[in-house]
Design an enzyme around this catalytic site. Sequence first.
Site, PDB file in Angstrom:
ATOM      1  N   GLY A 102       1.932   3.109   2.216  1.00  0.00           N
ATOM      2  CA  GLY A 102       2.956   3.117   3.264  1.00  0.00           C
ATOM      3  C   GLY A 102       4.233   2.437   2.760  1.00  0.00           C
ATOM      4  N   HIS A 103       4.067   1.217   2.175  1.00  0.00           N
ATOM      5  CA  HIS A 103       5.231   0.526   1.615  1.00  0.00           C
ATOM      6  C   HIS A 103       5.842   1.337   0.477  1.00  0.00           C
ATOM      7  CE1 HIS A 103       2.720  -3.063   2.941  1.00  0.00           C
ATOM      8  NE2 HIS A 103       3.841  -3.236   3.609  1.00  0.00           N
ATOM      9  N   SER A 143      -2.468   0.043   6.382  1.00  0.00           N
ATOM     10  CA  SER A 143      -2.007  -1.282   6.808  1.00  0.00           C
ATOM     11  C   SER A 143      -2.615  -2.304   5.858  1.00  0.00           C
ATOM     12  CB  SER A 143      -2.511  -1.557   8.232  1.00  0.00           C
ATOM     13  OG  SER A 143      -2.416  -2.940   8.516  1.00  0.00           O
ATOM     14  N   ARG A 157      -3.640  -5.034   6.661  1.00  0.00           N
ATOM     15  CA  ARG A 157      -4.768  -5.654   7.383  1.00  0.00           C
ATOM     16  C   ARG A 157      -6.062  -4.854   7.240  1.00  0.00           C
ATOM     17  NH1 ARG A 157      -0.448  -7.319  10.946  1.00  0.00           N
ATOM     18  NH2 ARG A 157      -0.554  -9.587  11.184  1.00  0.00           N
ATOM     19  N   HIS A 186       0.864  -1.190   0.000  1.00  0.00           N
ATOM     20  CA  HIS A 186       0.000   0.000   0.000  1.00  0.00           C
ATOM     21  C   HIS A 186       0.891   1.226   0.000  1.00  0.00           C
ATOM     22  CE1 HIS A 186       1.073   0.186   4.207  1.00  0.00           C
ATOM     23  NE2 HIS A 186       0.562  -1.018   4.416  1.00  0.00           N
ATOM     24  N   GLY A 241       8.646   1.122   8.460  1.00  0.00           N
ATOM     25  CA  GLY A 241       7.633   2.151   8.683  1.00  0.00           C
ATOM     26  C   GLY A 241       7.422   2.433  10.163  1.00  0.00           C
ATOM     27  N   GLN A 263       8.576  -2.238  16.320  1.00  0.00           N
ATOM     28  CA  GLN A 263       9.400  -3.048  15.416  1.00  0.00           C
ATOM     29  C   GLN A 263      10.677  -2.297  15.035  1.00  0.00           C
ATOM     30  OE1 GLN A 263       8.041  -5.790  12.112  1.00  0.00           O
ATOM     31  NE2 GLN A 263       8.402  -3.954  10.889  1.00  0.00           N
TER      32      GLN A 263
HETATM   33  O1  PAF Z   1       6.735  -5.056   8.885  1.00  0.00           O
HETATM   34  C1  PAF Z   1       6.628  -6.096   8.210  1.00  0.00           C
HETATM   35  O2  PAF Z   1       5.968  -6.148   7.180  1.00  0.00           O
HETATM   36  C2  PAF Z   1       7.321  -7.359   8.694  1.00  0.00           C
HETATM   37  O3  PAF Z   1       7.315  -7.448  10.075  1.00  0.00           O
HETATM   38  C3  PAF Z   1       8.766  -7.507   8.149  1.00  0.00           C
HETATM   39  C4  PAF Z   1       9.661  -6.418   8.679  1.00  0.00           C
HETATM   40  C5  PAF Z   1       8.734  -7.482   6.635  1.00  0.00           C
HETATM   41  C6  PAF Z   1       9.351  -8.851   8.589  1.00  0.00           C
HETATM   42  O4  PAF Z   1       8.594  -9.915   8.120  1.00  0.00           O
END
Ligand code: PAF
Length: 295
Positions: free
Chosen positions: A35-36, A190, A192, A33, A152, A158
């Site tokens: 964000g990525h 997200s 999700r 999406h 992100g 994370q």
């Molecule tokens: O943020 C994510 O999408 C996942 O946790 C990652 C960093 C790709 C690891 O699987």
Amino acid sequence: MKIIQQTETLQKWVQQQGANTLRLLVPTMGGLHQGHLSLIDLARQKADQEQREAQVVVSLFVNPTQFGPNEDLDAYPQSLQRDQELCEQHGVDLLFAPSPDQMYAHDASIKVSESLLSSVLCGQSRPVHFDGVCTIVSKLFNLIQPQVAFFGEKDFQQVAVIRRLVRDLNYPIEIIAGPIVREPDGLAMSTRNLNLNPQQRQQAVVLRQSLLQAKQTLDHDQWSPQPIKEQVREHLASASLGRIDYVEMVDPQTLQNLEQAQSSILIAIAVYFGNTRLIDNLYWKQPTAPSHENL
Ligand code: PAF
């Protein structure tokens, strides 16, 4: 754009590159999406500013080890064809899209575990999650050997865990955190979100709204953590379809709970809508406080 699915082929590709080649990695689980894409664009810009050869690598792998037994691994949205097209459009040089058996031997018995930052917030309700993240991210770092990797800030915890991984395992990798990208109504993007039904999607705006309301109190009043957390909880409770997982106010460096006000804080929240768990956060600092860039 080159696409590689085998780890051996990937290792050969890395070996064939000159020692001076810069590799910039955007790890994803697909379902791309905005964000990525904003992280991919950051990587592309940085690569294009380099005087030397630079390759933008996106990994696309739904990592089973970061999902607990009752989590949504099977429901995790996947769209390889579309993701491939988006990567192509955004100037990705290499897409690494392995199958689970490429990434994990059937009797894999090593994992990478972080024990401090992972034990709070999402780590409380997802006990295996950060071991899975640390393990797969270490494997991607080992395979791709990037000098820069992008994550992100929606997943603030994370990012903190991965910075710790890099520090404690001596990976010579710069971690760049990209800002949260939001839908027009404020919901953090997200993968999700696709699993929300229309009513849940409508109510999911409470996450952002509750954080903005808290920000107003932080900006204008004397405050202490407990009443702010209660204020956020109350706002979230107005979404009849939501179920609060946690509302915490923590120190942005240590992620430990705050007992009293301080100059920079993180409010982190997680709310279930059905089986879909959404997270969001607000990083807040007094105008004079140092930035959180060097977590
Ligand atoms: O943020 C994510 O999408 C996942 O946790 C990652 C960093 C790709 C690891 O699987």
